[in-house]
Every structure is written in structure tokens, then in C-alpha cells.
Motif scaffolding. Structure first.
Motif, PDB file in Angstrom:
ATOM      1  N   ALA A  21      -0.806  -7.239   9.071  1.00  0.00           N
ATOM      2  CA  ALA A  21      -1.961  -8.135   9.038  1.00  0.00           C
ATOM      3  C   ALA A  21      -2.726  -7.999   7.729  1.00  0.00           C
ATOM      4  N   MET A  22      -2.852  -6.770   7.246  1.00  0.00           N
ATOM      5  CA  MET A  22      -3.584  -6.542   5.995  1.00  0.00           C
ATOM      6  C   MET A  22      -2.873  -7.194   4.814  1.00  0.00           C
ATOM      7  N   ILE A  23      -1.535  -7.066   4.755  1.00  0.00           N
ATOM      8  CA  ILE A  23      -0.765  -7.662   3.660  1.00  0.00           C
ATOM      9  C   ILE A  23      -0.849  -9.183   3.717  1.00  0.00           C
ATOM     10  N   GLU A  24      -0.736  -9.758   4.911  1.00  0.00           N
ATOM     11  CA  GLU A  24      -0.837 -11.206   5.047  1.00  0.00           C
ATOM     12  C   GLU A  24      -2.198 -11.706   4.574  1.00  0.00           C
ATOM     13  N   GLN A  79       7.075   3.195   9.043  1.00  0.00           N
ATOM     14  CA  GLN A  79       6.393   3.199   7.748  1.00  0.00           C
ATOM     15  C   GLN A  79       6.897   4.347   6.874  1.00  0.00           C
ATOM     16  N   GLN A  80       7.033   5.531   7.468  1.00  0.00           N
ATOM     17  CA  GLN A  80       7.503   6.682   6.706  1.00  0.00           C
ATOM     18  C   GLN A  80       8.969   6.550   6.311  1.00  0.00           C
ATOM     19  N   VAL A  81       9.781   5.920   7.165  1.00  0.00           N
ATOM     20  CA  VAL A  81      11.178   5.667   6.810  1.00  0.00           C
ATOM     21  C   VAL A  81      11.244   4.783   5.562  1.00  0.00           C
ATOM     22  N   PRO A 114       0.787  -1.233   0.000  1.00  0.00           N
ATOM     23  CA  PRO A 114       0.000   0.000   0.000  1.00  0.00           C
ATOM     24  C   PRO A 114       0.819   1.282   0.000  1.00  0.00           C
ATOM     25  N   ASP A 115       1.950   1.275   0.692  1.00  0.00           N
ATOM     26  CA  ASP A 115       2.756   2.490   0.776  1.00  0.00           C
ATOM     27  C   ASP A 115       3.634   2.697  -0.457  1.00  0.00           C
ATOM     28  N   LEU A 116       4.197   1.612  -0.967  1.00  0.00           N
ATOM     29  CA  LEU A 116       5.153   1.714  -2.061  1.00  0.00           C
ATOM     30  C   LEU A 116       4.504   1.675  -3.436  1.00  0.00           C
ATOM     31  N   LEU A 121       8.541  -5.899  -6.081  1.00  0.00           N
ATOM     32  CA  LEU A 121       9.376  -5.358  -5.008  1.00  0.00           C
ATOM     33  C   LEU A 121      10.302  -6.402  -4.392  1.00  0.00           C
ATOM     34  N   ASN A 122      10.247  -7.630  -4.905  1.00  0.00           N
ATOM     35  CA  ASN A 122      11.079  -8.729  -4.407  1.00  0.00           C
ATOM     36  C   ASN A 122      10.817  -9.007  -2.923  1.00  0.00           C
TER      37      ASN A 122
END
Length: 363
Positions: free
Chosen positions: A56-59, A345-347, A19-21, A28-29
Motif C-alpha cells: 500500500a505504501m509503494i502504491e 520481505q526478508q527473503v 524501502p527494503d532494497l 530495479l525494473n
């Protein structure tokens, strides 16, 4: 015999976007160790930080993708792991990211936020260090119960290195470990810059995902030394809701955004946002005003990292040498951990943007 193939699995997971990238996990490997045994499908998802708030959302999205694009009969085993990203050499061997914690003025709880941010990142599984760069008012020794402690030194590759003190799972260095707490530190600019650089360069930090730096209030020599000597990944700005604090915070933000410094703002933290009495835990009293931190974040198009309430236990725990984030299950610990997840997350987003920008320039 397996009825599925690795190609099917990867094709299915290419429909899951980070979601962020804003790219899919396969591109994204982030998908590794795919293994198929009959109806059993296992693989690892390599997140950009152990503090990922979207874990959790990605999983769940990966599991649904396998069920929808491969087979509803598949038995899916997912290992959610992480590898903290970095965009460039920080100038400190072994350190992936430097996070500056700053404020425009004193008295807003910047050191409290820096300490609890570092500890919260460590509690999510990251390797973390903390530098107290507030030469004139170092508070880390008190907040960790380490007054009078002196770091050891040892030889590393023929050079004398300071060994950071380890406590509560993180590594610490403060100018307060080397000075008399009862005496002022009347240092001029060059001496201050040299002392700060030594905390970075002369210490054996080992492997760190994040090195949090507690900067002094304002915008002085130390800020310029740190930001121009070391590639800082980003800055966290701490303010209170009061207009005078917000005005000074804007000046601090302006310094980081100067062309000669150009440090991304990871977000704004509003400290002392409201008061909640212990006997009325559901009540919020906005003593210093309301919404100033979020408005400041909106004005500079930076994330708002959260509100930290004015609670007596925060100051008491700091004075007692046991920061509040260590109180498992407490509301305050939860607030700081959520803030740390947003910072991590921002990093990751800053690192991805920097890498993408470098690719565009090179092409």
C-alpha cells in the motif's frame, strides 16, 4: 492527443524508492506496461512477493510521484502485481526459495509455526510447498488431517516421481506418509539423509515460490543434509520466551552461521509469548517471561518476526487438521499472516543482497 510521455512517467517513478532494497523502482525494473491515453496513465508495479507488507505504501508513493512530477490532472491506474525473486538454483526444479524453520529444542511449537507460515504465504497469493523433515516425529499428517494418506507416484520424463499431496492450497510431503504412525523410526544417519533427500529430489513439486521445510529440533544430521545439499534461502528460528529455550535457539542459530553452512537468518519468531483468556481478549499474561525473542533477534542483528500468543485454539485447530491461519478474520490468523509477510520481505532482501554481492565479485 496525450500531453504526457512515457519518459516523464518513468522519470517521475524513479523518485520512488523500494524501502527494503534501497533503490528506485525504475532501476530495479519494477515498473512495466506503461500506457498513456490522454490524461490516463496506467502501469504495473512488479513487487518481489505477493506478501509484500509495503504494498500500500509503494502504491501511494507511485501515485503521489505522478501527481507531483507529471501532472495533478493525471488519472492514475496502477496494477500492483508480483514476481517472487530467487537468487540461485535451489537444486529442486521449479522451486525458487527454500525456507528452513528450525528450533534449538523441541516443544516450542516449531511445526505449528512452519505449517501456519506455509499456509499464510499461500493465502497472500504465493505458490507454496511444505516438507515435514522431522523424521522422528512427523506431525504434518495430523495437522492437516491426513493420517493414513499415501502419496501417489507417476512417471515424469522416464523417472518415477512422488506426487505431493495438495490440501488448503499448498503441496505437502512428510515421512509420516510413508511410515506406520504407531511404530518408531529407528534409522541411522545415512538412512535419514537418504530419506530426506528423496522428499526433495524424488517429488514432482512443480512451480513453487516458497518451499517451507519443517526441520526437527536441535542441530543434527537432517539439518546438515538439507543445508549442505540444497541452497537454502534462509532460516526462521522459533523459540519461546524462556531462558532455556533461548539458550538452545542460540545454538541453532550458531549452526546456520557456521562457515560450512552459512544460511542467512530471516528472523526470530517467539511462540507462546503470552496467554490471553478468551473472556478477557485485551489481557496479556506473560507466563514464560517477556521480550526474550526480540532480545535474541537484536543480539544477532536479525529481524524479530513477531509474537505468537499461547491460545488454546491454535493447538485445537492443529489437532483437528485445520490450522488456525485458515480461520479468516481471527486475531491468530492475522498474526501468522503478518509474520509471513515479514518472512517474504526478508527473503526478497536476502535475494537482492546475494545478487548484488555476485555482481560485485564478477566485476
Amino acid at each position: 492527443m496525450s500531453t504526457f510521455t512515457k519518459e516523464q512517467v518513468l522519470q517521475a517513478l524513479s523518485n520512488v524508492e523500494e524501502p527494503d532494497l534501497k533503490k528506485d523502482l525504475v532501476t530495479l525494473n519494477m515498473i512495466q506496461n506503461v500506457h498513456i491515453d490522454g490524461n490516463n496513465i496506467s502501469f504495473s508495479v512488479i513487487l518481489t512477493t505477493p506478501a509484500c507488507p509495503l504494498k500500500a505504501m509503494i502504491e501511494n508513493a507511485c501515485r503521489n510521484a505522478i501527481m507531483y512530477f507529471v501532472s495533478k490532472e493525471a488519472v492514475v491506474h496502477i496494477d500492483m502485481t508480483s514476481k517472487v525473486t530467487t537468487q540461485k538454483n535451489t537444486g529442486v526444479p521449479g522451486v525458487k526459495n527454500i525456507i528452513a524453520v528450525a528450533s534449538g529444542k523441541g516443544g516450542v511449537g516449531k511445526s505449528t509455526v512452519a505449517v501456519n507460515l506455509a499456509l499464510a504465504l499461500a493465502r497472500t497469493g504465493a505458490k507454496v510447498g511444505l516438507i515435514d523433515a522431522d523424521i522422528y516425529g512427523p506431525s504434518i499428517p495430523i495437522m492437516f488431517g491426513l493420517e493414513g494418506t499415501r502419496p501417489m507416484a507417476r512417471e515424469v520424463d522416464g523417472k518415477t516421481r512422488i506426487e505431493p499431496i495438495e490440501k488448503y492450497g499448498i503441496k505437502l510431503l512428510s515421512i509420516g506418509f510413508f511410515t506406520d504412525p504407531n511404530q518408531p523410526v529407528p534409522w541411522r544417519g545415512p538412512m535419514v539423509s537418504t530419506a530426506v533427500k528423496q522428499l526433495f529430489n524424488d517429488a514432482d513439486w512443480g512451480e513453487l515460490d516458497y518451499l517451507v521445510v519443517d526441520l526437527p529440533p536441535g542441530t543434527g544430521d537432517i539439518h546438515i543434509t538439507v543445508t549442505q545439499t540444497f541452497p537454502v534461502t534462509g532460516a526462521v528460528i522459533v523459540t519461546t520466551p524462556q531462558n532455556v529455550a533461548l539458550a538452545d535457539a542460540k545454538k541453532g542459530i550458531g549452526m546456520f552461521m557456521m562457515n560450512a553452512i552459512n544460511v542467512p537468518i530471516l528472523g526470530v519468531v517467539e511462540n507462546m509469548s503470552y496467554f490471553t483468556p478468551a473472556e478477557l481478549p485485551d489481557n496479556k499474561y506473560y507466563i514464560f517471561g517477556q521480550g526474550g525473542g526480540s532480545k535474541l533477534a537484536d543480539s544477532i542483528k536479525a529481524p524479530f518476526l513477531g509474537e505468537i500468543p499461547l491460545v488454546k485454539s491454535i493447538s485445537e485447530s492443529g489437532d483437528a487438521g485445520m490450522p488456525v491461519v485458515l480461520q479468516e478474520g481471527s486475531i491468530m490468523a492475522g498474526a501468522f499472516i503478518e509474520m509471513a509477510k515479514k518472512v517474504a520481505q526478508q527473503v526478497a532482501i536476502c535475494n537482492a543482497n546475494a545478487i548484488n554481492a555476485a555482481i560485485v565479485v564478477n566485476n
